[in-house]
Design a protein around this motif. Structure first.
Motif, short mmCIF file in Angstrom:
data_model
loop_
_atom_site.label_atom_id
_atom_site.label_comp_id
_atom_site.label_asym_id
_atom_site.label_seq_id
_atom_site.Cartn_x
_atom_site.Cartn_y
_atom_site.Cartn_z
N LYS A 19 -6.84 -38.68 13.73
CA LYS A 19 -6.08 -38.96 14.85
C LYS A 19 -5.42 -37.55 14.95
O LYS A 19 -4.76 -37.55 16.02
CB LYS A 19 -5.16 -40.30 14.72
N LYS A 20 -5.52 -36.89 14.21
CA LYS A 20 -4.62 -35.44 14.37
C LYS A 20 -4.86 -34.89 15.47
O LYS A 20 -6.22 -34.57 15.73
CB LYS A 20 -4.69 -34.79 13.07
N ASP A 21 -3.91 -34.09 15.99
CA ASP A 21 -4.28 -33.47 17.23
C ASP A 21 -4.80 -32.18 16.85
O ASP A 21 -3.77 -31.03 16.46
CB ASP A 21 -2.85 -33.13 17.92
N LEU A 22 -5.97 -31.64 17.02
CA LEU A 22 -6.60 -30.31 16.71
C LEU A 22 -6.39 -29.52 17.67
O LEU A 22 -6.77 -28.11 17.51
CB LEU A 22 -8.14 -30.71 16.15
N SER A 23 -5.91 -29.84 18.94
CA SER A 23 -5.74 -28.93 20.20
C SER A 23 -4.81 -27.72 20.03
O SER A 23 -4.88 -26.74 20.34
CB SER A 23 -5.71 -29.71 21.13
N LYS A 24 -4.11 -28.10 18.90
CA LYS A 24 -3.08 -26.90 18.68
C LYS A 24 -3.07 -26.29 17.32
O LYS A 24 -2.41 -25.37 17.24
CB LYS A 24 -1.64 -27.51 18.46
N ASP A 25 -4.35 -26.36 16.83
CA ASP A 25 -4.64 -25.60 15.58
C ASP A 25 -4.86 -24.31 15.75
O ASP A 25 -5.87 -23.76 16.61
CB ASP A 25 -5.91 -26.29 14.67
N PRO A 26 -4.10 -23.14 15.21
CA PRO A 26 -4.43 -21.75 15.43
C PRO A 26 -5.73 -21.29 14.99
O PRO A 26 -6.44 -20.50 15.42
CB PRO A 26 -3.05 -21.20 14.66
N ASP A 27 -6.30 -22.05 13.92
CA ASP A 27 -7.76 -21.84 13.47
C ASP A 27 -8.79 -22.01 14.51
O ASP A 27 -9.69 -21.15 14.68
CB ASP A 27 -7.96 -22.23 12.19
N LEU A 28 -8.52 -23.02 15.29
CA LEU A 28 -9.62 -23.55 16.32
C LEU A 28 -9.31 -22.54 17.43
O LEU A 28 -10.26 -22.23 18.08
CB LEU A 28 -9.22 -24.86 16.81
#
Length: 144
Positions: free
Chosen positions: A8-17
């Motif tokens: 469920k983790k929000d990956l949209s804010k991941d700096p690596d992505l």
């Protein structure tokens, strides 16, 4: 419960992505995602400690859902820009769309166009003999 929360983790804010998305944008903007570009992106992942799993996740989500999450220090921003330039010049040709993409991302990082231009020229000079051809390609396609 912990495993469920991972999904469920929000990956949209991941700096690596954000970084991976931008590298893919540069490499694919000339409509030719080459094996050399793929290799350099994998090398960047290894060097910067970004897991290959994140790269695989990027291809499973809509890249437009990834929010910009750029570094804040000047040193990290400069390194970020340098990596984008590295990908752009991998095939020894700077295509117009790649150049535009680098400049657009560079502006998001807070650089003015003159700084980006100087960084591209500096990187080309660091390539030795091949750099002259890359620089010629950049100058030719920058004007279009």
């Amino acid at each position: 419960m912990g495993l469920f929360n991972l999904f469920k983790k929000d990956l949209s804010k991941d700096p690596d992505l954000t970084r991976l998305r931008d590298l893919i944008i540069i490499s694919a903007s000339d409509s030719n995602y080459s094996l050399d570009e793929n290799k350099i992106i994998l090398d960047i992942c290894r060097h910067e400690g970004i897991s290959i799993n994140k790269l695989q996740k990027l291809f499973k989500i809509n890249p437009e859902t990834i929010k910009d999450n750029y570094p804040t220090s000047l040193v990290e921003k400069s390194q970020y820009l340098r990596r984008l330039i590295e990908v752009m010049t991998t095939d020894k040709v700077c295509h117009h769309d790649e150049i535009d993409a680098v400049f657009n991302i560079s502006r998001k990082l807070g650089f003015i166009d003159e700084q980006t231009d100087a960084e591209i020229r500096d990187y080309c000079r660091s390539l030795g003999k091949n750099g002259a051809l890359v620089l010629e390609s950049y100058e030719s396609n920058r004007k279009k």
